[in-house]
Design an enzyme around this catalytic site. Structure first.
Site, PDB file in Angstrom:
ATOM      1  N   ALA A  65       0.852  -1.186   0.000  1.00 46.71           N
ATOM      2  CA  ALA A  65       0.000   0.000   0.000  1.00 46.71           C
ATOM      3  C   ALA A  65       0.888   1.237   0.000  1.00 46.71           C
ATOM      4  O   ALA A  65       2.004   1.201   0.536  1.00 46.71           O
ATOM      5  CB  ALA A  65      -0.873  -0.001   1.248  1.00 46.71           C
TER       6      ALA A  65
ATOM      7  N   GLY B 169       0.597  -5.034   0.771  1.00 41.65           N
ATOM      8  CA  GLY B 169      -0.609  -5.055  -0.058  1.00 41.65           C
ATOM      9  C   GLY B 169      -0.359  -5.681  -1.427  1.00 41.65           C
ATOM     10  O   GLY B 169      -1.286  -6.210  -2.046  1.00 41.65           O
TER      11      GLY B 169
ATOM     12  N   GLU C 244      -0.779  -9.233  -0.836  1.00 46.22           N
ATOM     13  CA  GLU C 244      -2.226  -9.468  -0.625  1.00 46.22           C
ATOM     14  C   GLU C 244      -2.971  -9.523  -1.963  1.00 46.22           C
ATOM     15  O   GLU C 244      -3.857 -10.359  -2.164  1.00 46.22           O
ATOM     16  CB  GLU C 244      -2.799  -8.372   0.285  1.00 46.22           C
TER      17      GLU C 244
ATOM     18  N   GLU D 134       4.342  -5.204   7.273  1.00 44.27           N
ATOM     19  CA  GLU D 134       3.527  -4.182   7.937  1.00 44.27           C
ATOM     20  C   GLU D 134       3.946  -3.916   9.377  1.00 44.27           C
ATOM     21  O   GLU D 134       3.922  -2.774   9.830  1.00 44.27           O
ATOM     22  CB  GLU D 134       2.035  -4.567   7.885  1.00 44.27           C
TER      23      GLU D 134
HETATM   24  N1  CO8 Z   1       4.548   3.270  -0.575  1.00 44.94           N
HETATM   25  C1  CO8 Z   1       4.961   4.415  -1.136  1.00 44.94           C
HETATM   26  N2  CO8 Z   1       6.177   4.566  -1.715  1.00 44.94           N
HETATM   27  C2  CO8 Z   1       6.978   3.480  -1.737  1.00 44.94           C
HETATM   28  C3  CO8 Z   1       6.609   2.261  -1.172  1.00 44.94           C
HETATM   29  C4  CO8 Z   1       5.312   2.159  -0.579  1.00 44.94           C
HETATM   30  N3  CO8 Z   1       4.868   1.022  -0.048  1.00 44.94           N
HETATM   31  N4  CO8 Z   1       7.632   1.388  -1.335  1.00 44.94           N
HETATM   32  C5  CO8 Z   1       8.597   2.039  -1.983  1.00 44.94           C
HETATM   33  N5  CO8 Z   1       8.223   3.315  -2.214  1.00 44.94           N
HETATM   34  C6  CO8 Z   1       8.980   4.356  -2.893  1.00 44.94           C
HETATM   35  C7  CO8 Z   1      10.083   4.902  -2.001  1.00 44.94           C
HETATM   36  O1  CO8 Z   1       9.601   5.873  -1.129  1.00 44.94           O
HETATM   37  C8  CO8 Z   1      11.060   5.451  -3.025  1.00 44.94           C
HETATM   38  O2  CO8 Z   1      10.575   6.681  -3.459  1.00 44.94           O
HETATM   39  P1  CO8 Z   1      11.606   7.937  -3.637  1.00 44.94           P
HETATM   40  O3  CO8 Z   1      12.544   7.489  -4.707  1.00 44.94           O
HETATM   41  O4  CO8 Z   1      10.711   9.074  -4.038  1.00 44.94           O
HETATM   42  O5  CO8 Z   1      12.287   8.105  -2.312  1.00 44.94           O
HETATM   43  C9  CO8 Z   1      10.916   4.481  -4.201  1.00 44.94           C
HETATM   44  O6  CO8 Z   1       9.673   3.804  -4.003  1.00 44.94           O
HETATM   45  C10 CO8 Z   1      12.012   3.429  -4.243  1.00 44.94           C
HETATM   46  O7  CO8 Z   1      12.072   2.811  -2.967  1.00 44.94           O
HETATM   47  P2  CO8 Z   1      13.422   2.700  -2.102  1.00 44.94           P
HETATM   48  O8  CO8 Z   1      14.319   3.854  -2.379  1.00 44.94           O
HETATM   49  O9  CO8 Z   1      13.022   2.466  -0.694  1.00 44.94           O
HETATM   50  O10 CO8 Z   1      14.076   1.401  -2.759  1.00 44.94           O
HETATM   51  P3  CO8 Z   1      14.989   0.321  -2.038  1.00 44.94           P
HETATM   52  O11 CO8 Z   1      15.497  -0.570  -3.120  1.00 44.94           O
HETATM   53  O12 CO8 Z   1      15.999   0.985  -1.167  1.00 44.94           O
HETATM   54  O13 CO8 Z   1      13.995  -0.499  -1.101  1.00 44.94           O
HETATM   55  C11 CO8 Z   1      11.979  -1.674  -0.548  1.00 44.94           C
HETATM   56  C12 CO8 Z   1      12.943  -1.249  -1.673  1.00 44.94           C
HETATM   57  C13 CO8 Z   1      12.663  -2.686   0.378  1.00 44.94           C
HETATM   58  C14 CO8 Z   1      10.770  -2.342  -1.215  1.00 44.94           C
HETATM   59  C15 CO8 Z   1      11.528  -0.430   0.244  1.00 44.94           C
HETATM   60  O14 CO8 Z   1      11.095   0.568  -0.679  1.00 44.94           O
HETATM   61  C16 CO8 Z   1      10.428  -0.669   1.218  1.00 44.94           C
HETATM   62  O15 CO8 Z   1      10.677  -1.216   2.283  1.00 44.94           O
HETATM   63  N6  CO8 Z   1       9.191  -0.276   0.868  1.00 44.94           N
HETATM   64  C17 CO8 Z   1       8.052  -0.377   1.751  1.00 44.94           C
HETATM   65  C18 CO8 Z   1       7.540  -1.802   1.793  1.00 44.94           C
HETATM   66  C19 CO8 Z   1       6.405  -1.905   2.787  1.00 44.94           C
HETATM   67  O16 CO8 Z   1       6.555  -1.643   3.951  1.00 44.94           O
HETATM   68  N7  CO8 Z   1       5.220  -2.317   2.273  1.00 44.94           N
HETATM   69  C20 CO8 Z   1       4.050  -2.431   3.092  1.00 44.94           C
HETATM   70  C21 CO8 Z   1       3.257  -1.173   3.035  1.00 44.94           C
HETATM   71  S1  CO8 Z   1       1.892  -1.184   4.149  1.00 44.94           S
HETATM   72  C22 CO8 Z   1       0.769  -2.211   3.375  1.00 44.94           C
HETATM   73  O17 CO8 Z   1       0.954  -2.705   2.297  1.00 44.94           O
HETATM   74  C23 CO8 Z   1      -0.482  -2.428   4.159  1.00 44.94           C
HETATM   75  C24 CO8 Z   1      -1.580  -3.040   3.332  1.00 44.94           C
HETATM   76  C25 CO8 Z   1      -2.903  -2.631   3.877  1.00 44.94           C
HETATM   77  C26 CO8 Z   1      -4.102  -2.758   2.993  1.00 44.94           C
HETATM   78  C27 CO8 Z   1      -3.922  -3.333   1.621  1.00 44.94           C
HETATM   79  C28 CO8 Z   1      -3.753  -2.354   0.555  1.00 44.94           C
HETATM   80  C29 CO8 Z   1      -3.721  -2.872  -0.837  1.00 44.94           C
END
Ligand code: CO8
Length: 267
Positions: free
Chosen positions: A73, A118, A121, A141
């Site tokens: 998400a 998500g 999911e 999460e």
């Molecule tokens: N949301 C928004 N932006 C994101 C997300 C995200 N989930 N994941 C990555 N991005 C963005 C980053 O902010 C970054 O943007 P910017 O370049 O502007 O700073 C860009 O994508 C690239 O990401 P990274 O620089 O972080 O890339 P890395 O290679 O260093 O890391 C990772 C990749 C490991 C995937 C890292 O980005 C990360 O940990 N992302 C978050 C993953 C996460 O926690 N996901 C769970 C989110 S909560 C959720 O899904 C709850 C679900 C609830 C309901 C269901 C909905 C469908």
């Protein structure tokens, strides 16, 4: 909620129909295809269109680029939600994933790179998960001090068993494609350059079957699995009776008897 124009939808979700296959590509590459409300709306609308289009028999969901199927998400959007909004949003997302299970056409998730939160999911609500060997899976999460809200707490244990699911959910452990395959979280793992061919072969197999029969089969599995065995078996018998009434079943049974290839019409 404001409905998106087609032009807006085209940007955030690529929706392509080729022959009998509709491909929905999450198109937020810079955010690793994170799911915001607009993207989820576009996804839901495209799924409804694919369901209504009789020509479409298989649906593929994937993410643009090589880095991610979907990183979950959109975290920036989550920050703004009040608890009540978050609950409503969770229910709304769950409606979309449950709709995918009710939709009587096979849905394939084509996964490359991160498949998290998500994103996982969404993939778990598909009927097949075909992954490249560089894929990474997880429910991270709890690292954000939240929990999955799009069905993850329920579908993950149902797919891989409670023991490993609880561990993945509580520790945010990320697993690679080989481990996901071992846990039967995915159907197949192939090198990235073989992913398209693998998907095409699966689609070919699915298109050789009666679409009406596959639709009823999907219904029987997804409905029955949530019932007690007695009612689930009754559900199976109802579905069995329904498919036996189709022209395709008549054709399939007759073709076997006449030692020829069956030609199905989806009726
Ligand atoms: N949301 C928004 N932006 C994101 C997300 C995200 N989930 N994941 C990555 N991005 C963005 C980053 O902010 C970054 O943007 P910017 O370049 O502007 O700073 C860009 O994508 C690239 O990401 P990274 O620089 O972080 O890339 P890395 O290679 O260093 O890391 C990772 C990749 C490991 C995937 C890292 O980005 C990360 O940990 N992302 C978050 C993953 C996460 O926690 N996901 C769970 C989110 S909560 C959720 O899904 C709850 C679900 C609830 C309901 C269901 C909905 C469908």
């Amino acid at each position: 909620m404001k409905r998106m124009t087609e032009e807006e939808r085209d940007k955030i979700l690529l929706y392509e129909k080729r022959g009998s296959v509709a491909t929905l590509t999450l198109n937020r590459q810079k955010a690793l295809n994170a799911l915001n409300t607009a993207l989820l709306e576009a996804l839901r609308d495209a799924l409804a269109d694919a369901e209504a289009d009789a020509v479409i028999r298989v649906i593929v969901i994937t993410g643009v680029g090589d880095r991610a199927f979907c990183a979950g998400a959109d975290i920036t959007e989550l920050l703004e939600k009040s608890p009540i909004e978050a609950r409503d949003w969770s229910l709304w997302v769950q409606e979309i994933t449950s709709y995918m299970e009710r939709l009587r056409k096979p849905i394939l998730a084509k996964i490359k790179g991160f498949c998290l939160g998500g994103g996982l999911e969404l993939a778990m609500a598909c009927d097949f998960r075909i992954a490249s060997n560089n894929s990474i899976f997880g429910q991270p999460e709890v690292n954000l001090a939240i929990i999955p809200g799009g069905g993850g707490t329920q579908r993950l244990p149902r797919l891989i068993g409670k023991t490993r699911a609880m561990e993945m959910l509580m520790t945010s452990e990320q697993i690679d494609a080989a481990e996901a395959y071992r846990l039967t979280l995915v159907n197949t793992v192939v090198p990235e350059d073989e992913l398209d061919r693998e998907i095409d072969e699966l689609i070919k197999k699915l298109l050789s079957k009666s679409p009406a029969t596959l639709g009823t089969l999907k219904y029987a599995v997804n409905r029955g699995i949530e019932m007690d065995l007695e009612h689930a078996l009754e559900c199976e018998a109802d579905c069995f009776g329904a498919v036996c009434a189709t022209e395709d079943a008549r054709e399939g049974l007759k073709a076997f008897w006449e030692k020829r290839k069956a030609g199905f019409k989806g009726k």
